[in-house]
Scaffold this motif. Structure first.
Motif, PDB file in Angstrom:
ATOM      1  N   LEU A 154       0.882  -1.231   0.114  1.00 47.24           N
ATOM      2  CA  LEU A 154      -0.015   0.058   0.022  1.00 47.24           C
ATOM      3  C   LEU A 154       0.858   1.309   0.010  1.00 47.24           C
ATOM      4  N   THR A 155       1.823   1.156   0.820  1.00 45.94           N
ATOM      5  CA  THR A 155       2.850   2.490   0.886  1.00 45.94           C
ATOM      6  C   THR A 155       3.438   2.425  -0.671  1.00 45.94           C
ATOM      7  N   ASP A 156       3.879   1.533  -1.222  1.00 53.03           N
ATOM      8  CA  ASP A 156       4.568   1.626  -2.468  1.00 53.03           C
ATOM      9  C   ASP A 156       3.504   2.190  -3.534  1.00 53.03           C
ATOM     10  N   ALA A 157       2.108   1.947  -3.475  1.00 56.32           N
ATOM     11  CA  ALA A 157       0.907   2.297  -4.195  1.00 56.32           C
ATOM     12  C   ALA A 157       0.811   3.897  -3.980  1.00 56.32           C
ATOM     13  N   LEU A 158       0.968   4.600  -2.801  1.00 52.16           N
ATOM     14  CA  LEU A 158       0.537   5.669  -2.203  1.00 52.16           C
ATOM     15  C   LEU A 158       1.681   6.556  -3.082  1.00 52.16           C
ATOM     16  N   ASN A 159       2.952   5.807  -3.054  1.00 53.18           N
ATOM     17  CA  ASN A 159       4.259   6.865  -3.559  1.00 53.18           C
ATOM     18  C   ASN A 159       3.624   7.074  -5.003  1.00 53.18           C
ATOM     19  N   LEU A 160       3.072   6.233  -5.795  1.00 51.63           N
ATOM     20  CA  LEU A 160       2.727   6.433  -7.335  1.00 51.63           C
ATOM     21  C   LEU A 160       1.928   7.357  -7.662  1.00 51.63           C
ATOM     22  N   LEU A 161       0.933   7.815  -6.409  1.00 53.22           N
ATOM     23  CA  LEU A 161      -0.048   8.805  -6.754  1.00 53.22           C
ATOM     24  C   LEU A 161       0.536  10.393  -6.615  1.00 53.22           C
ATOM     25  N   PRO A 162      -0.173  11.189  -7.333  1.00 55.02           N
ATOM     26  CA  PRO A 162       0.296  12.514  -7.301  1.00 55.02           C
ATOM     27  C   PRO A 162      -0.094  12.997  -5.805  1.00 55.02           C
ATOM     28  N   ASP A 163       0.493  14.256  -5.347  1.00 49.27           N
ATOM     29  CA  ASP A 163       0.618  14.637  -4.126  1.00 49.27           C
ATOM     30  C   ASP A 163      -0.950  15.038  -3.548  1.00 49.27           C
ATOM     31  N   GLU A 164      -1.696  15.632  -4.328  1.00 51.70           N
ATOM     32  CA  GLU A 164      -2.977  15.854  -4.143  1.00 51.70           C
ATOM     33  C   GLU A 164      -3.945  14.431  -3.823  1.00 51.70           C
ATOM     34  N   ALA A 165      -3.757  13.626  -4.650  1.00 48.04           N
ATOM     35  CA  ALA A 165      -4.497  12.380  -4.898  1.00 48.04           C
ATOM     36  C   ALA A 165      -3.906  11.694  -3.456  1.00 48.04           C
ATOM     37  N   ARG A 166      -2.750  11.628  -3.300  1.00 41.11           N
ATOM     38  CA  ARG A 166      -2.295  10.983  -2.017  1.00 41.11           C
ATOM     39  C   ARG A 166      -2.700  11.601  -0.815  1.00 41.11           C
ATOM     40  N   SER A 167      -2.848  12.877  -0.661  1.00 42.10           N
ATOM     41  CA  SER A 167      -3.423  13.454   0.636  1.00 42.10           C
ATOM     42  C   SER A 167      -5.027  12.931   0.799  1.00 42.10           C
ATOM     43  N   VAL A 168      -5.515  12.962  -0.153  1.00 41.97           N
ATOM     44  CA  VAL A 168      -7.082  12.486  -0.020  1.00 41.97           C
ATOM     45  C   VAL A 168      -7.220  10.859   0.282  1.00 41.97           C
ATOM     46  N   VAL A 169      -6.421   9.944  -0.288  1.00 42.09           N
ATOM     47  CA  VAL A 169      -6.317   8.791   0.073  1.00 42.09           C
ATOM     48  C   VAL A 169      -5.974   8.848   1.529  1.00 42.09           C
ATOM     49  N   GLN A 170      -4.803   9.243   1.743  1.00 49.28           N
ATOM     50  CA  GLN A 170      -4.542   9.251   3.458  1.00 49.28           C
ATOM     51  C   GLN A 170      -5.438   9.801   4.145  1.00 49.28           C
ATOM     52  N   GLU A 171      -6.315  10.644   3.946  1.00 47.98           N
ATOM     53  CA  GLU A 171      -7.067  11.122   4.811  1.00 47.98           C
ATOM     54  C   GLU A 171      -8.248  10.192   4.972  1.00 47.98           C
ATOM     55  N   ILE A 172      -8.719   9.652   3.828  1.00 48.43           N
ATOM     56  CA  ILE A 172      -9.651   8.459   3.875  1.00 48.43           C
ATOM     57  C   ILE A 172      -9.435   7.498   4.666  1.00 48.43           C
ATOM     58  N   MET A 173      -8.241   6.896   4.460  1.00 44.09           N
ATOM     59  CA  MET A 173      -7.562   5.824   5.409  1.00 44.09           C
ATOM     60  C   MET A 173      -7.510   6.149   6.864  1.00 44.09           C
ATOM     61  N   ARG A 174      -7.105   7.292   7.179  1.00 45.17           N
ATOM     62  CA  ARG A 174      -6.899   7.851   8.540  1.00 45.17           C
ATOM     63  C   ARG A 174      -8.389   7.912   9.043  1.00 45.17           C
ATOM     64  N   GLN A 175      -9.353   8.242   8.420  1.00 46.06           N
ATOM     65  CA  GLN A 175     -10.692   8.177   9.221  1.00 46.06           C
ATOM     66  C   GLN A 175     -11.290   6.958   9.183  1.00 46.06           C
ATOM     67  N   GLN A 176     -10.823   5.796   8.293  1.00 40.56           N
ATOM     68  CA  GLN A 176     -11.404   4.453   8.202  1.00 40.56           C
ATOM     69  C   GLN A 176     -10.556   3.772   9.473  1.00 40.56           C
ATOM     70  N   ASP A 177      -9.263   4.049   9.614  1.00 44.40           N
ATOM     71  CA  ASP A 177      -8.510   3.812  10.959  1.00 44.40           C
ATOM     72  C   ASP A 177      -9.200   4.351  12.365  1.00 44.40           C
ATOM     73  N   VAL A 178      -9.644   5.339  12.114  1.00 46.75           N
ATOM     74  CA  VAL A 178     -10.277   6.122  13.604  1.00 46.75           C
ATOM     75  C   VAL A 178     -11.604   5.370  13.602  1.00 46.75           C
TER      76      VAL A 178
END
Length: 196
Positions: A111-135
Motif C-alpha cells: 500500500l505504501t508503494d502504491a501511495l507513493n505512485l499517486l500525485p500529491d493531491e490524490a495521495r493526501s485525499v487517500v491518506q485522509e480517507i485511510m486515517r478516518q477508516q482507521d479511527v
C-alpha cells in the motif's frame, strides 16, 4: 533487622491472599517484593529492558495471585518456583513479540508503494480517507474490549501517567495499572490481528 526477617513465609503469603479481607493487599505486596529480584535476573537472562521485565514480573505476580485465589495453584511446587516459571514464560513471550515487531518494521507494504505512485493531491485525499477508516475501526475495536479497558486506554491516550490512572480507576498501584493497560493493548492488538 534485615528485610528477610520481616517478610512472611510463603505459606503465610498464600493464606493471606486466599483469605482476603483488608490485609490481602499487604500480602500481595509482600509477594511482589519478596521475589522482585527476578526482574534483574530476567534482564540478564532474556536481554530485556528493565521496563519490560518489570511489566512481565507484575503480570506474573497478578497471574499467581489469580491462581492462588481460584485454587489453580495446588502447592505441588514452591511458590517461588511457580512464580519464576510464569515470569520466565512472560519474558519469552516478550522476546518473541519484540522479534516479530522488528521483522515487520523492515517489510515495506504494498500500500505504501502504491501511495507513493499517486500525485500529491490524490495521495493526501487517500491518506485522509485511510486515517478516518482507521479511527472508525479503532472505535469499533475499543467498543469490543469492554468498559474497563476502554477507560484505561482512553486515559493513557490522553497522556495520563500510570500513577494517575491507578488513582482515577482505583487500581492497587501504578504497576498494576501499567500491567492492566498492557493487557488491554494486547487484547486490542489481537482484535486487529483476528480482524474482529
Amino acid at each position: 533487622m534485615n528485610f528477610l526477617a520481616k517478610t512472611p513465609q510463603d505459606s503465610s503469603i498464600i493464606e493471606g491472599i486466599r483469605t482476603g479481607g483488608p490485609r490481602r493487599r499487604s500480602y500481595e505486596n509482600h509477594l511482589y517484593e519478596k521475589y522482585a529480584y527476578l526482574i534483574r535476573d530476567g534482564q540478564r537472562k532474556h536481554r530485556l529492558s528493565a521496563e519490560d521485565c518489570s511489566m512481565a514480573y507484575s503480570d506474573a505476580v497478578l497471574t499467581v495471585i489469580e491462581h492462588l485465589v481460584s485454587g489453580r495453584f495446588e502447592g505441588r511446587s514452591e511458590l517461588k518456583t511457580y512464580l519464576h516459571q510464569i515470569f520466565s514464560n512472560k519474558c519469552v513471550d516478550l522476546v518473541r513479540r519484540n522479534t516479530t515487531k522488528k521483522a515487520q518494521v523492515y517489510q515495506p507494504g504494498p500500500l505504501t508503494d502504491a501511495l507513493n505512485l499517486l500525485p500529491d493531491e490524490a495521495r493526501s485525499v487517500v491518506q485522509e480517507i485511510m486515517r478516518q477508516q482507521d479511527v472508525d475501526l479503532l472505535r469499533h475495536r475499543l467498543g469490543a474490549l469492554g468498559d474497563k479497558c476502554r477507560r484505561i486506554l482512553w486515559a493513557w491516550g490522553e497522556g495520563y501517567k500510570d500513577e494517575e490512572i491507578a488513582m482515577q480507576l482505583d487500581y492497587q498501584s501504578a504497576a498494576v495499572a501499567k500491567t492492566s493497560r498492557r493487557r488491554c493493548l494486547d487484547k486490542l492488538r489481537e482484535l486487529y490481528h483476528t480482524g474482529k
